[in-house]
Design a protein around this motif. Structure first.
Motif, PDB file in Angstrom:
ATOM      1  N   SER A 262       0.836  -1.195   0.000  1.00 14.11           N
ATOM      2  CA  SER A 262       0.000   0.000   0.000  1.00 14.11           C
ATOM      3  C   SER A 262       0.874   1.250   0.000  1.00 14.11           C
ATOM      4  O   SER A 262       1.935   1.291   0.630  1.00 14.11           O
ATOM      5  N   SER A 263       0.411   2.279  -0.685  1.00 16.19           N
ATOM      6  CA  SER A 263       1.131   3.560  -0.684  1.00 16.19           C
ATOM      7  C   SER A 263       1.273   4.114   0.725  1.00 16.19           C
ATOM      8  O   SER A 263       2.258   4.774   1.053  1.00 16.19           O
ATOM      9  N   TRP A 264       0.262   3.859   1.576  1.00 15.80           N
ATOM     10  CA  TRP A 264       0.302   4.321   2.962  1.00 15.80           C
ATOM     11  C   TRP A 264       1.510   3.724   3.683  1.00 15.80           C
ATOM     12  O   TRP A 264       2.248   4.432   4.389  1.00 15.80           O
ATOM     13  N   LEU A 265       1.732   2.430   3.486  1.00 12.81           N
ATOM     14  CA  LEU A 265       2.851   1.741   4.107  1.00 12.81           C
ATOM     15  C   LEU A 265       4.181   2.255   3.551  1.00 12.81           C
ATOM     16  O   LEU A 265       5.112   2.571   4.305  1.00 12.81           O
ATOM     17  N   VAL A 266       4.273   2.354   2.237  1.00 12.15           N
ATOM     18  CA  VAL A 266       5.517   2.776   1.592  1.00 12.15           C
ATOM     19  C   VAL A 266       5.929   4.168   2.062  1.00 12.15           C
ATOM     20  O   VAL A 266       7.080   4.399   2.457  1.00 12.15           O
ATOM     21  N   ARG A 267       4.991   5.100   2.053  1.00 13.90           N
ATOM     22  CA  ARG A 267       5.327   6.486   2.390  1.00 13.90           C
ATOM     23  C   ARG A 267       5.691   6.655   3.862  1.00 13.90           C
ATOM     24  O   ARG A 267       6.531   7.499   4.201  1.00 13.90           O
ATOM     25  N   ARG A 268       5.080   5.871   4.726  1.00  8.40           N
ATOM     26  CA  ARG A 268       5.425   6.000   6.137  1.00  8.40           C
ATOM     27  C   ARG A 268       6.776   5.371   6.443  1.00  8.40           C
ATOM     28  O   ARG A 268       7.485   5.839   7.337  1.00  8.40           O
ATOM     29  N   VAL A 269       7.134   4.355   5.709  1.00  5.69           N
ATOM     30  CA  VAL A 269       8.497   3.828   5.852  1.00  5.69           C
ATOM     31  C   VAL A 269       9.511   4.843   5.323  1.00  5.69           C
ATOM     32  O   VAL A 269      10.538   5.113   5.950  1.00  5.69           O
ATOM     33  N   GLN A 270       9.195   5.447   4.174  1.00  9.68           N
ATOM     34  CA  GLN A 270      10.108   6.417   3.571  1.00  9.68           C
ATOM     35  C   GLN A 270      10.314   7.657   4.436  1.00  9.68           C
ATOM     36  O   GLN A 270      11.397   8.245   4.447  1.00  9.68           O
ATOM     37  N   THR A 271       9.274   8.068   5.149  1.00 14.82           N
ATOM     38  CA  THR A 271       9.350   9.288   5.967  1.00 14.82           C
ATOM     39  C   THR A 271       9.489   8.999   7.457  1.00 14.82           C
ATOM     40  O   THR A 271       9.427   9.918   8.280  1.00 14.82           O
TER      41      THR A 271
END
Length: 514
Positions: free
Chosen positions: A495-504
Motif C-alpha cells: 500500500s502507498s500508505w505503508l511505503v510512504r510512512r516507511v520512507q518518511t
C-alpha cells in the motif's frame, strides 16, 4: 437533521432475529424505549421470550439487579404493526441481507415516521448509499452495523452514505456510547472497516493452504503460537460459518472489481458446496463432536527427547536483522554458530529471509540447497511459543531432523513447512497490515477507528496499524516486496500508505498532512 437527536430515547427495531434481539437488549438496559417489530408475529414472541430468559440469567449470575431487569423489560414494547413505530426517533432495521427488501422497508417507514426520524441499517455488506437511493429523504439514512452477539461484541460501525447527513451519524455515535459500546465511523465502501480488514487473514490463510505450504491446523497453530493471535483463520471461519464468511469474501472481491488483494479461494467454495460449514454443521476445516473441536495431530512437532545434534551450524549474515536474532536464540539453546564467512562442507545452513522462499534465498547466496533450512525471525523469537522452519525441496532429511531438534531443544513447538515466499506468519501479518494501510489510504476510516474496529470486531491482539508499528513497518514492506517479486501475484502490492510512512519514518497510525 436536528441536533435534538443526539439524545435519542425511543428506538424502533425491525427484525426479531439474533441481531434485533441483541440490539434491543443493550438498548433497554441503557435506558432507551424499544419498539420491536417483525412481520412474523412468532418471531416477536420468540424475541420477547429470549430477552426475558437472558435478563433472568444475568440476574441469577449476579450481573444484573432484579429491579433493573424489571425496569428494562418495561421499556420493551412488542409491535404487531409497522405503524406502531411512528413515534420513534430512530429505526434500526435488522432484516434479511437483500437490497430490494431493505429499500422497500425504508420506503414504507418514510410514510409512517416523522420527517426527522433517523433510518439506520444494520447491513454488513450492502451499500448504505444504495439503500438510501430509494428514499425520498436519503440524508437521514445511515449504516449502524452491530456484530453478533451484540451484547458481547463491543464495537459498532456507523457508516455515512454519500447523501447521509453527518448529524445523523453523530447522533448514532453518541447513542452507541450510551449503550456501552465503542463506535467507529466509516465511509460507505464495501465491507466498511471490519469485514474489509478481515479479508486479509482469511484469504491469505486459504492461499497458503491452497499452495500446500501447511495444513489448516498448522497454519492456525502458527498464527496463535508464533504471531500471538487468539485464533487462526480456519478456526475463525469455522466459528463464523462458511455460509457467512464465503459470501462476504466473494462479495467484497467483486465489489472492488476483482482486486487481487481480496481474491477468495476455491478451497472455501468447494467446502461450502459440500456443506462443511464449521461448528454449526459438525464439520468444517475441523471435526466437531458435541460442539467441541476434535484437535488434529500437528505434524513434525519437536520433542525434547530427540537430543541436541553434534552437527555444525552456520547462520547466513545476508539478512542482518534476522541473523542477529537467530544467533542470540542459538546461543541460548547451547549452539555456537560457525564464525566463518562461509559454511563448512558438512554444516547445517540457516537463512533468515523476509518474504523470500528458501530455494531462492539459497540460489541468491550461492548456498547448497541440500543443507539449507530457513527460519522465520520476523516475530519475537524469545516470546513465541512456536518456531517455524522451512526447507527447500532438496533439503536433506538429516538436515531437517537436526534443525528440528536444535530449535525444539527447550520444549518449544516447531513447525516444519514447505517452501513458500514469506513463510506463514510473515505473509499473513503483512497482508493484515497492508490491507489496513490501504483502508487508511482510501480514507474509509481514521487510523484510530481502523485499529479499534479490528481489535474489538475481530479479536486481534492489536489493531493492524499498531501491529505494523510493533513488528516494524520497514520489515513488512520488505516482506511484501519480496513476495511480490517471488510470486508475481499483485495481491502483495504494498500500500502507498505503508511505503510512504516507511520512507518518511512515520508511524502507520499517523495520517500526516492529508
Amino acid at each position: 437533521m436536528s441536533s435534538a437527536y443526539l439524545d435519542i430515547q425511543s428506538i424502533g427495531i425491525v427484525g426479531g432475529g439474533a441481531m434485533g434481539r441483541g440490539i434491543a437488549q443493550i438498548a433497554i438496559l441503557s435506558g432507551h424505549f424499544v419498539y420491536l417489530y417483525d412481520n412474523n408475529a412468532e418471531a416477536v414472541a420468540a424475541a420477547d421470550a429470549a430477552l426475558r430468559t437472558t435478563l433472568a440469567t444475568l440476574v441469577e449470575k449476579g450481573k444484573l439487579d432484579a429491579k433493573a431487569s424489571e425496569v428494562a423489560l418495561g421499556r420493551l414494547k412488542l409491535c404487531n404493526d409497522l405503524a406502531d413505530l411512528r413515534g420513534c426517533e430512530l429505526i434500526i432495521e435488522a432484516i434479511i441481507e437483500r437490497l430490494d427488501v431493505k429499500q422497500a422497508l425504508f420506503g414504507q417507514l418514510e410514510k409512517i415516521v416523522a420527517g426527522d426520524c433517523i433510518l439506520a441499517s444494520n447491513t454488513s455488506s450492502l451499500s448504505i448509499t444504495a439503500i438510501a437511493a430509494a428514499c425520498a429523504q436519503p440524508e437521514r439514512v445511515v449504516g449502524f452495523h452491530f456484530f453478533n452477539p451484540v451484547p458481547l461484541m463491543k464495537v459498532v460501525e456507523v457508516i455515512d452514505g454519500l447523501r447521509s447527513d453527518s448529524a445523523a451519524g453523530d447522533a448514532l455515535m453518541a447513542l452507541t456510547r450510551k449503550m456501552g459500546h465503542t463506535p467507529v465511523r466509516a465511509r460507505d465502501m464495501p465491507g466498511f472497516i471490519v469485514n474489509h480488514a478481515g479479508r486479509a487473514m482469511n484469504t491469505e490463510g486459504l492461499r497458503i493452504a491452497q499452495e500446500g505450504v501447511a495444513t489448516f491446523a498448522e497454519i492456525d497453530a502458527i498464527m496463535r503460537d508464533q504471531a500471538g493471535f487468539r485464533m487462526g483463520p480456519f478456526e475463525l471461519m469455522d466459528l463464523t460459518g462458511l455460509d457467512v464468511s464465503q459470501p462476504v469474501m466473494e462479495s467484497i472481491y467483486h465489489q472492488f472489481y476483482e482486486e487481487a488483494r481480496y481474491r477468495p479461494s476455491p478451497i472455501a467454495a468447494v467446502r461450502l458446496a459440500g456443506g462443511l460449514l464449521g461448528r454449526k454443521s459438525g464439520e468444517g476445516f475441523y471435526l466437531y463432536r458435541d460442539g467441541k473441536k476434535v484437535e488434529p495431530e500437528l505434524p513434525m512437532v519437536a520433542s525434547t527427547n530427540e537430543g541436541m545434534p553434534s552437527i555444525p551450524v552456520w547462520v547466513s549474515p545476508a539478512h542482518p536483522q534476522g541473523s542477529a536474532a537467530l544467533k542470540t536464540l542459538l546461543q541460548r539453546l547451547g549452539v555456537t554458530p560457525q564464525p566463518d564467512a562461509s559454511p563448512s562442507k558438512d554444516a547445517l545452513i540457516l537463512v533468515t529471509p523476509f518474504g523470500s522462499d528458501a530455494s531462492s534465498t539459497a540460489a541468491e547466496q550461492g548456498l547448497d540447497p541440500k543443507r539449507v533450512v530457513a527460519v522465520d525471525t520476523l516475530m519475537d523469537l524469545e516470546k513465541a511459543s512456536r518456531r517455524t522452519l522451512m526447507s527447500t525441496p532438496a533439503t536433506d532429511i538429516a538436515m531437517l531432523a537436526a534443525a528440528r531438534a536444535i530449535f525444539g531443544a527447550d520444549g518449544v513447538a516447531v513447525s516444519m513447512i514447505r517452501d513458500s515466499c514469506g513463510f506463514v506468519a510473515q505473509r499473513m501479518v503483512a497482508a493484515i497490515v497492508n490491507t489496513a494501510c490501504d483502508i487508511a489510504q482510501q480514507q474509509i476510516a481514521s487510523t484510530s477507528d481502523i485499529d479499534s474496529a479490528v481489535r474489538f470486531g475481530l479479536g486481534y491482539p492489536h489493531g493492524p496499524l499498531t501491529l505494523g508499528d510493533k513488528v516494524g513497518a520497514a520489515h513488512l514492506l520488505e516482506v511484501l516486496r519480496n513476495m511480490l517479486q517471488g510470486s508475481g501475484d499483485p495481491r502483495y502490492r504494498p500500500s502507498s500508505w505503508l511505503v510512504r510512512r516507511v520512507q518518511t519514518n512515520l508511524s502507520l497510525t499517523i495520517a500526516g498532512n492529508y
